[in-house]
Design an enzyme around this catalytic site. Structure first.
Site, short mmCIF file in Angstrom:
data_model
loop_
_atom_site.label_atom_id
_atom_site.label_comp_id
_atom_site.label_asym_id
_atom_site.label_seq_id
_atom_site.Cartn_x
_atom_site.Cartn_y
_atom_site.Cartn_z
N ARG A 60 13.34 3.04 4.32
CA ARG A 60 12.92 3.73 5.54
C ARG A 60 11.41 3.87 5.58
NH1 ARG A 60 9.94 8.09 7.24
NH2 ARG A 60 10.83 9.41 5.59
N GLU A 61 10.86 4.73 4.72
CA GLU A 61 9.40 4.89 4.66
C GLU A 61 8.73 3.58 4.24
OE1 GLU A 61 5.85 6.50 5.05
OE2 GLU A 61 7.38 8.07 4.90
N HIS B 95 17.64 8.60 8.92
CA HIS B 95 16.55 9.42 9.43
C HIS B 95 16.75 9.52 10.94
CE1 HIS B 95 12.71 11.24 8.60
NE2 HIS B 95 12.04 10.47 9.44
N ARG C 134 19.32 17.56 6.15
CA ARG C 134 17.96 17.99 5.80
C ARG C 134 17.17 18.22 7.09
NH1 ARG C 134 14.74 13.20 3.56
NH2 ARG C 134 14.66 12.69 5.78
N THR D 97 2.59 15.24 5.10
CA THR D 97 2.57 14.04 5.94
C THR D 97 1.24 13.29 5.88
OG1 THR D 97 4.15 15.15 7.39
CG2 THR D 97 3.03 13.22 8.28
N HIS E 109 7.99 15.60 0.14
CA HIS E 109 7.66 14.24 0.59
C HIS E 109 6.14 14.15 0.58
CE1 HIS E 109 8.54 10.53 2.89
NE2 HIS E 109 7.41 10.78 3.51
N HIS F 101 2.56 12.20 0.57
CA HIS F 101 1.82 10.99 0.92
C HIS F 101 0.58 10.85 0.04
CE1 HIS F 101 3.66 8.90 4.37
NE2 HIS F 101 4.35 10.03 4.45
N HIS G 138 -8.36 -3.54 -29.82
CA HIS G 138 -7.02 -3.11 -29.42
C HIS G 138 -5.96 -4.01 -30.05
CE1 HIS G 138 -7.90 -0.37 -25.81
NE2 HIS G 138 -9.07 -0.63 -26.38
#
Length: 394
Positions: free
Chosen positions: A10-11, A70, A132, A166, A202, A204, A297
């Site tokens: 979705r996002e 959503h 939700r 957001t 949520h 961002h 290393h």
């Protein structure tokens, strides 16, 4: 125990140019389910028929995860989501002053009435639905507006309230703007009304703090954290799935139920079909995440990898590796020669030194040296040159 909501479908698909077909979404959902994700948010079916098809496909796939959609705060949109056979519904509506007056042109009271109406409708349609409510741009909205809308939503039948950062506004080091404070305040204020919804966050990544804010929310007692593969999403995206799971595991969360061995295959699949490369230096899943290069290393990790690693790659089903180039030392060349099956030549110190100088010269072109493809040619060339020199001098 914390729950993870993955929003890659979705996002993640809100990343410009990204599109996953319903069939590809099903594959991604299977990967997420194998990893042990609790909720898979597939998309908004009102946006496109392909999204509706994908939600239907995944809802019928028999996955252990809850499958979610959503939706705008509109009854017709909610109905489209319910028609897809979902377990989880996310409804969002902003209660910030700017959005209420400049965008929606309604009062807070009217907004709450609308939210309650839509949630009541959804609850009436499916009693066991996980619902939700998200006050969009939660952290920049007046806290009293958020509390009023959240409490009304819970009374109407919501199970989860999502704190949405957001625009990536929160900062774990800011005394007033930490998501820790938002989680604590919202929980305390709802508790005063004898309301105990799950709290979701949520975050961002506009300022590069999404993961830090998510961990801050976890510390404050958040119940659900949103993520996506590669951190895909609007603008700078959201919290990266792999990075969050590893950090939660390090913080003592019961991580044994997460099957981290599936992460790399999932990331490779999403990268291929989103047409977005995984940065080599990406933590956890990047090509260089467990690659050692500098001479000091490599010499140390040849004895004990944890001298220059704080994370064991075996928990991800991976191994450490080495790279060759300008920064390499003698040990790196020896190890690389053994890796390609030329251990007998690695005993020749003069040859190894010659190969090292050749590698340093080639490295000046500014691109990596491929150990499997280029090193055998370098070894062969240097070996022949050394043999010819001995023949001539002898």
């Amino acid at each position: 125990m914390i729950k993870i909501l993955d929003s890659t479908l979705r996002e993640g698909e809100q990343t410009p140019g990204v599109y996953f077909s319903p069939e590809k979404k099903l594959v991604i959902a299977h990967f997420l389910d194998q990893i042990g994700i609790d909720i898979i948010e597939v998309g908004n079916p009102a946006v496109d028929s392909d999204i509706a098809l994908a939600i239907n496909l995944i809802s019928q796939a028999g996955l252990k995860a809850k499958i979610g959609a959503h939706s705008l705060c509109k009854i017709d949109n909610v109905q489209k989501a319910l028609d897809c056979g979902i377990d989880f519904l996310g409804v969002f509506f902003s209660v910030s002053k700017k959005r209420l007056y400049q965008d929606y042109n309604i009062s807070l009271e009217a907004a709450i009435e609308k939210i309650v109406e839509v949630i009541n409708f959804a609850r009436e349609q499916k009693n066991d639905l996980l619902i939700r409510y998200t006050p969009e741009d939660t952290v920049r909205s007046p806290i009293e507006n958020v509390i009023a809308a959240a409490s009304a939503a819970v009374k109407a039948g919501v199970n989860i309230i999502s704190i949405a950062d957001t625009t990536g506004y929160t900062n774990p080091f800011h005394p007033q703007r930490s998501i820790f404070n938002y989680v604590k305040t919202l929980k305390e204020e709802l508790k005063k009304q004898d309301l105990y919804p799950q709290i979701e966050v949520h975050c961002h990544n506009d300022k590069g703090l999404a993961l830090a804010n998510a961990l801050d929310a976890y510390r404050a007692g958040a119940d659900i954290i949103d993520v996506s593969v590669m951190g895909l999403g609007e603008r700078a995206g959201i919290v990266d799935l792999g990075e969050l799971l590893i950090n939660l595991r390090e913080m003592g969360e019961e991580g044994n139920h997460w099957q981290l061995g599936y992460l790399q295959d999932l990331y490779n699949f999403v990268s291929e079909h989103s047409h977005i490369s995984i940065p080599p230096h990406q933590p956890i899943t990047g090509k260089n995440a467990f690659t050692h290069y500098a001479g000091v290393h490599v010499k140390a990790v040849a004895k004990d990898e944890m001298l220059y690693q704080s994370l064991n790659p075996q928990i991800l089903g991976k191994k450490s590796s080495l790279a060759l180039g300008m920064q390499s030392g003698y040990t790196a060349v020896e190890l690389a020669m053994k890796q390609i099956g030329r251990a007998e030549l690695a005993e020749n110190k003069d040859l190894v030194a010659k190969i090292l100088q050749e590698i340093k010269a080639i490295a000046k072109r500014g691109t990596p040296i491929d150990i499997e493809k280029e090193l055998p040619e370098i070894v062969e060339r240097c070996n022949i040159e050394q043999l010819m020199t001995k023949m001539i001098s002898g």
